[in-house]
Design an enzyme around this catalytic site. Structure first.
Site: not given
Length: 264
Positions: A24, A143, A173
């Site tokens: 992406d 994150y 993730k």
């Protein structure tokens, strides 16, 4: 989980482990190396052993004929490197649009600790609620990023992955803490499968050592973009990564099997 979510997780993974290649970055960085001829890159990484590729919705027509029957994930938010703040990820699609684009799953990026965390928490919650109604898995890219936040701190990473579970994601993730021992805390902070990001590209050995580290910590695999799609041979590095994730190979074994130089 529903039967639909379980079935679609199998399309983007192998026996509960995952080799996902996000591409992406065209939205974020432009048509960088590996993304101009994205068709060839998709063909290469899926031939090499990637379980799934990930793009923004508009790239879907360039994906399906080249993914060799592997899984497809549509990403639902983004920002650019030339915009005012790259951490300010804005919605770029919906679960329904992803389904129409032929996606097996959707993904959503949240920067835990940033100024944009509150809005991103609300948006991720809405995405997971909608996705559950359609039986679509959600990959949360969670994150640890923001003022005063150490993006490699295992405590902060553990908080980020737990937040993803709390909001209803199916797989998460996050960044790598730097070593297997500290990353074990991150994995133990959630019952979700945990995969790691790759970040900017390192040497082949650095990449495969990192993959080996996350698997030794009990992780479920990787979701690496630039480390794979910007490689001189995306098929070979995908093969090496898959050898560690799916076949439990050592770094040296994986590099050798993929035909990559052991000293790289």
């Amino acid at each position: 989980m529903t039967t639909g979510i379980d079935a679609r997780l199998e399309r983007i993974g192998t026996d509960g482990s995952f080799v996902i290649v996000p591409m992406d970055h065209g939205l974020t960085m432009g048509a960088v190396q590996g993304l101009k001829d994205i068709e060839s890159t998709i063909d290469g990484v899926t031939t090499g052993g990637a379980d799934a590729v990930l793009t923004q919705k508009g790239i879907a027509p360039r994906v399906h004929e080249n993914k060799n029957g592997k899984g497809y994930i549509v990403h639902l938010n983004g920002s650019t490197t030339i915009g005012p703040d790259e951490q300010d990820k804005r919605l770029t699609g919906t679960v329904e649009e992803a389904i129409r684009a032929g996606a097996d799953a959707v993904s959503f990026h949240i920067n835990v600790g940033s100024d944009y965390e509150p809005d991103q928490i609300s948006q991720l919650s809405e995405v997971t609620e909608t996705a559950k109604r359609f039986g679509i898995p959600v990959l949360a890219m969670a994150y640890a990023r923001g003022p005063g936040v150490d993006s490699a701190d295992p405590e902060a990473l553990g908080h980020a992955v737990r937040l993803a579970e709390e909001l209803g994601a199916d797989i998460v993730k996050t960044g790598y803490s730097g070593d297997s021992e500290s990353f074990q805390h991150v994995v133990e902070s959630t019952r979700l499968p945990v995969v790691i990001a790759g970040g900017s590209r390192g040497t082949d050995r650095e990449t495969i050592d990192m993959v080996r580290g996350v698997m030794d910590a009990g992780g479920a695999g990787i979701s690496m973009g630039r480390s794979i799609f910007q490689h001189e041979d995306p098929e070979a590095i995908a093969r090496a990564v898959a050898a560690v994730v799916h076949d439990d190979r050592s770094t040296d074994e994986a590099l050798a099997e993929a035909g990559l130089a052991l000293e790289a």
